[in-house]
Design a protein around this motif. Sequence first.
Motif, PDB file in Angstrom:
ATOM      1  N   GLN A 234      46.843  29.553 -54.097  1.00  0.00           N
ATOM      2  CA  GLN A 234      47.725  28.382 -54.182  1.00  0.00           C
ATOM      3  C   GLN A 234      47.019  27.189 -54.804  1.00  0.00           C
ATOM      4  O   GLN A 234      45.829  26.960 -54.544  1.00  0.00           O
TER       5      GLN A 234
ATOM      6  N   LYS B   9      50.432  23.491 -53.340  1.00  0.00           N
ATOM      7  CA  LYS B   9      50.756  24.637 -52.470  1.00  0.00           C
ATOM      8  C   LYS B   9      51.675  25.643 -53.157  1.00  0.00           C
ATOM      9  O   LYS B   9      52.436  26.365 -52.510  1.00  0.00           O
TER      10      LYS B   9
ATOM     11  N   THR C 225      52.122  29.062 -55.324  1.00  0.00           N
ATOM     12  CA  THR C 225      51.328  30.271 -55.608  1.00  0.00           C
ATOM     13  C   THR C 225      51.211  30.418 -57.117  1.00  0.00           C
ATOM     14  O   THR C 225      52.211  30.531 -57.824  1.00  0.00           O
TER      15      THR C 225
END
Length: 646
Positions: free
Chosen positions: A417, A421, A423
């Motif tokens: 990540q 945050k 991915t």
Amino acid sequence: MNPLDLKFIKPAVITDKRGQPYAKDFDDVYFNDLNGLDETNHVFLGGNQLLERWGEKQQKPYFCIGETGFGSGLNFLATCLAWQQCPKKPAKLHFISTELHPMSAGDLKSAHQLFPEIKTFSQKLLAKYDSFRAGIHQLAIDEDITLTLLLGDATENLKQLHAQVDAWFLDGFAPSRNPAMWSAALFNAIAQLSEPGTTIATYSAAAVVKKGLTQAGFKLTKQTGFGPKRDMLVGTMNEKPAQAINRQPWHPLPKANTQDKKVTILGGGIAGLCLARSFNLAGFHTTVIDQHSQPLKQASGQGYAMVMPLITAQKSPEALFYLRAFEHAQQAYSEHAFHQIGICELFPPEPNAKRIKNNKKLSLPDSLIQVNSQNIKYPNAGYVDNQVLAAEWSSYIDQWITAKVSCVEHHQQWQIQNELKQTIHSCDLLIIAAGMYSQVLTQAHQDLGLTAKLGQTNQIQTNKNLKLSHVILNQGYLIPIKQTALTGQYLIGATFDHLPATSWLQSDFSEYNHLQRNLTHWQQTDYAHHLSTATLVSKHTAIRATTQDHLPVCGPIINQQQFESAYQDLHHGRHWQEYPPAEPIKNLYVMTGLGSRGFTSAPLLADYLLSMITGQPLPLEADLCKIIHPNRFNFRNLKKTPTYSS
Ligand SMILES: Cc1cc2nc3c(=O)[nH]c(=O)nc-3n(C[C@H](O)[C@H](O)[C@H](O)COP(=O)(O)OP(=O)(O)OC[C@H]3O[C@@H](n4cnc5c(N)ncnc54)[C@H](O)[C@@H]3O)c2cc1C
Ligand SMILES: C[S@@+](CC[C@H](N)C(=O)[O-])C[C@H]1O[C@@H](n2cnc3c(N)ncnc32)[C@H](O)[C@@H]1O
């Protein structure tokens, strides 16, 4: 001789008997004088049914042969030839051999000349056969053939080996002439490295061999020997003996659990770059993720970095490790990137007298170290040019992702990540090589015990060519980068400052100026004036990830919670068999804590991790695997008796 003695072995004294090499001390020949090559094919290749078994195992990643007594290397070269000519076989051949009295390269060459068939492989072997240091040497002989030579006593070496052997060549002078080698301890060490189905063949049918191998778990049969020899022995391991379990369950060295040949490496410093090279050469698709858009920034970005062994006056784990690492680095770096101009360490005469004596005792070769009353020279050491290295090795990186990573989590796969945050990447197999930041990225599972040390190097230009033909060490270092008729460019460094845990996350060091501190090492030398009046060209400041024992952290990440709960009474000193294995986190590995010597250690560590992850023989002795294991600090902490506050 123990493989962990810091010692170089004197070559065997070979005499000639009817045109063949002969060992006077053992009153025995190296190979049969009828035809050594035919004997090898009959006893060892035939006895282990290698051609048939290679065909059956062609889906396997590798086939591993173990041998006692490398001698002239004839068995090895005959195996290479058979391997090359075999159409159906596993992807790779690992040949592991032990040798207590290695032959000189000249004697090897003379022996090989008796067999023109092996000329090509003989040349490949001789090109790499150059160090008689006790212990493990891993040599890439061909794209699909690796030779692991274990110098020193066979039993001591095999006890330090981490490998799974498919077939054994039990050679060595006849048991009647060399009883010390054919011991129960040797047969047990062989059994520890074998699995059910592992085969063994030996020209000897002596009772001591038969009894020893049977007791170690092999089921043996007699076969017709070669030439005038009536019998020889062949056998198969049926069941692994009971004691053959992990003796150090707290330091697991697990193979990765993935079918895909894909690896993601978090960090593009020298650790990440070496990992990309090792895995790419082994056929993996490599992805590197870094906050910078190019490799070798941060700690690895100082432009020029020294590469050298560490030879301490007394044997130490550090010296053993860095000697192996230095030899490995010499094989890995090209001559364009690695300038082996030598390093000269200025040293006061007093302690050097002791070292001169010690060197003689260890038979350290002049190519490694030369100790004089005023200095120590390391003739093959030198410095790596980082830009050249990055240009040469960038092609080993199949995919580069520029992103600052905030965390890694496992949901079926590893999810990487970014700071928002999101991915940005998923993978099965992840290696964290992010310097100090590795500590943050692995903290959900384990504390790595790293500490941060800030350092700076300065590139300067003098108005005079100082005519340095090698790097000079005098507490600090002085690297001659470029010298013209009237000027010189030099790198001086490096400072070493402890950083408290609260401040190592900062990334702007532009205010720091350590030039004067780096110059202090040269005040009492002939260079003082020219260095102090030099112009500053550039400076590089970065954080080194270091450890309390000055050794790297390399291997699997461990589930610390499980470990602490299973091992909480370790300080009472229970027997090792009573502890369950420490649990590795699946497919998560780390390579960091490279301290001040990352350019020396990273090539070996990368190949070590590749071998571990793919389940191949490790290029490091078991005792050295232990001293770089990521779980060692947790283990040591639990071993200490706890102090209770009232
Ligand atoms: C001043 C100085 C002089 C030195 N001189 C020498 C020398 O002469 N010889 C020698 O062998 N060694 C020397 N060293 C030590 C050597 O540089 C280190 O051992 C080595 O660079 C460590 O390499 P590494 O790949 O582990 O770390 P790094 O080079 O720091 O690489 C880590 C990488 O991870 C990336 N990263 C970290 N966190 C994240 C994140 N969250 N997201 C994305 N990317 C991230 C960083 O951007 C970096 O590229 C010196 C060090 C310093 C500071
Ligand atoms: C018959 S020769 C081996 C021939 C060899 N396999 C070849 O292909 O040429 C025996 C070898 O065993 C080595 N040797 C003897 N004792 C040993 C020991 N304890 N550990 C390792 N090697 C040993 C000898 O130095 C010698 O080189």
